[in-house]
Design an enzyme around this catalytic site. Structure first.
Site, PDB file in Angstrom:
ATOM      1  N   PHE A  65       0.858  -1.189   0.000  1.00  0.00           N
ATOM      2  CA  PHE A  65       0.000   0.000   0.000  1.00  0.00           C
ATOM      3  C   PHE A  65       0.886   1.229   0.000  1.00  0.00           C
ATOM      4  O   PHE A  65       1.636   1.472   0.946  1.00  0.00           O
ATOM      5  CB  PHE A  65      -0.959   0.049   1.193  1.00  0.00           C
TER       6      PHE A  65
ATOM      7  N   ASP B 113       9.316   3.249   2.107  1.00  0.00           N
ATOM      8  CA  ASP B 113       8.084   3.975   2.407  1.00  0.00           C
ATOM      9  C   ASP B 113       7.799   3.779   3.895  1.00  0.00           C
ATOM     10  O   ASP B 113       7.277   2.745   4.309  1.00  0.00           O
ATOM     11  CB  ASP B 113       6.930   3.455   1.542  1.00  0.00           C
TER      12      ASP B 113
ATOM     13  N   LYS C 134       2.162  11.190   7.280  1.00  0.00           N
ATOM     14  CA  LYS C 134       1.362  10.905   8.477  1.00  0.00           C
ATOM     15  C   LYS C 134       1.855  11.604   9.747  1.00  0.00           C
ATOM     16  O   LYS C 134       1.606  12.786   9.923  1.00  0.00           O
ATOM     17  CB  LYS C 134       1.234   9.391   8.655  1.00  0.00           C
TER      18      LYS C 134
END
Ligand SMILES: *Cc1c(COP(=O)(O)O)cnc(C)c1O
Length: 418
Positions: free
Chosen positions: A141, A227, A268
């Protein structure tokens, strides 16, 4: 104050149905808690997919946000601003890279990394134009843009959004042999990977996977792109998941377990949930392929984002959130393993730091995990299923041991009533 029913009705009627939320409306947050409009209090065990590592409405972050919003919020990059340089120095020293490229959302960060990797391949590696390939993993993802979903294998994320962007090779996650094979393909430029697959259900690879994958990439002279949008910034018990077992709170390369990515993507919790801030970090010989006019974003690097991110990263260090995630994570898995032994409902618990998941004893297409999350909500704890029968448990990292034990009590009580 609007009622929960009214809020849900409005969203259903006027919003696109691109999410399927748990039927709870949140009106207020503080630390590890959130409240609905009727005043019911919940433990937040999702933390906005790990964006709120520092806890809801952290006063230091709020102060940075409010303070800077009275001073200067956006200039665009047509001009210099008085905060960006200070932030760039701060974040590059914090994570140990020469340079940063500031963006806003996680998906934009991933897009940026892909563009840098491709350009590096053509200009530094001499790969033929438009031929570069990036290796990615199954069940990844990395966000929702057209290019990023092009290498997803989630049908919902992908179907009827084609034609897709070419140039990606997909291999199984946590499989060094498959990586070695893929590296033999022509024109490989990079390997893009999550050090722990969050959305896939908190899939933790073997201990040596990240380290050896980095070494394979180094040998093949391709870029290792991490990531860490979900796993980074103290969530998994170190500053980054690539820190391995290194517990120090500053960037360091001495620890044997640390492996430095060529490109690091953050998002985030970089803002502690107060504002969309993402960043792509790399050293000079990689970042220098980007020249004026070749990439950017109106809001990227705005002074408000810069102030917020510095405050959010300060909180992580000052409050020792990585250590807390490490200690509480260990305790949580011990306690949950007890529940796995006591209840047929649970198959197993897995995770690292405070990024954990419990696998529910039912098929992926069953609604058992969903119904259990509804029951948890009724008992005052909010979590969400991921991939059908898996529930992710990821509370804010400012949680105390006492609060964590209270939460384990709620999960136990809910399981025994279920
Ligand atoms: C959330 C996430 C993204 C996308 O971030 P957005 O801010 O939602 O675009 C990318 N990669 C990982 C690993 C994520 O968890």
């Amino acid at each position: 104050m609007i009622s929960s029913i009214e809020a849900i009705t409005l969203e259903n009627e006027f919003g696109a149905h691109n999410y399927h939320p748990l039927p709870v409306v949140l009106a207020k947050g503080e630390g590890v808690f959130v409240w609905d409009p009727e005043g019911k209090k919940y433990f937040d065990f999702l933390s906005a997919y790990s964006a709120v590592n520092q806890g809801h409405c952290h006063p230091v972050i709020t102060q940075a946000l409010v303070g800077q919003s009275h001073t200067l919020t956006l200039t665009s990059r047509a001009f210099y601003n008085s905060v960006l340089g200070e932030y760039e120095k701060y974040i590059t020293e914090y994570f140990g890279f020469d340079k940063v490229l500031p963006m806003n959302t996680g998906a934009e960060g991933v897009e940026t990394a892909i563009k840098i990797c491709r350009k590096w391949a053509y200009e530094k590696r001499g790969i033929d134009e438009n031929k570069a390939q990036i290796i990615v993993c199954e069940n990844n993802f990395h966000g929702r843009t057209t290019t990023v979903i092009s290498f997803s294998n989630d049908t919902d994320a992908k179907k009827n959004f084609g034609p897709y962007t070419p140039g990606f090779i997909k291999i199984p996650y946590n499989n060094l042999e498959a990586l070695k094979e893929a590296l033999k393909e022509p024109n490989v430029a990079g390997f893009l990977v999550e050090p722990i697959q969050g959305e896939a259900g908190v899939v933790v690879p073997d201990n040596n996977f990240i380290k050896e994958a980095t070494e394979l990439c180094n040998q093949a002279n391709i870029l290792f792109i991490a990531d860490e949008i979900q796993t980074g910034i103290a969530r998994t018990g170190g500053l980054l998941a690539v820190c391995g077992d290194c517990t120090c709170l500053s960037h360091c390369e001495r620890q044997a377990s640390y492996t430095k990515p060529d490109i690091l993507i953050l998002g985030k919790a970089l803002s502690g949930g107060s504002y969309p801030v993402s960043a792509v970090l790399a050293d000079n010989e990689i970042m220098e392929v980007i020249k004026p006019g070749q990439h950017g974003s109106t809001y990227g690097g705005n002074p408000l984002a810069c102030k917020v991110a510095m405050a959010a990263l300060d909180v992580v260090k000052k409050e020792k959130l990585a250590q807390n995630a490490r200690t509480l994570g260990k305790l949580f898995r011990e306690e949950m393993n007890q529940l796995v032994a006591d209840f047929d409902l649970f198959v197993k618990v897995r995770g690292k730091g405070l990024l954990n998941a419990v696998v529910i004893n039912d098929t992926p297409d069953s609604d058992t995990a969903w119904r259990f999350c509804i029951a948890l909500k009724d008992n005052g704890l909010l979590a969400k299923p991921t991939h059908g029968n898996i529930i992710r448990f990821a509370p804010p990292l400012v949680m105390t041991e006492e609060q964590l034990m209270e939460c384990v009590g709620i999960i136990r009580k809910t399981a025994s009533e279920f």
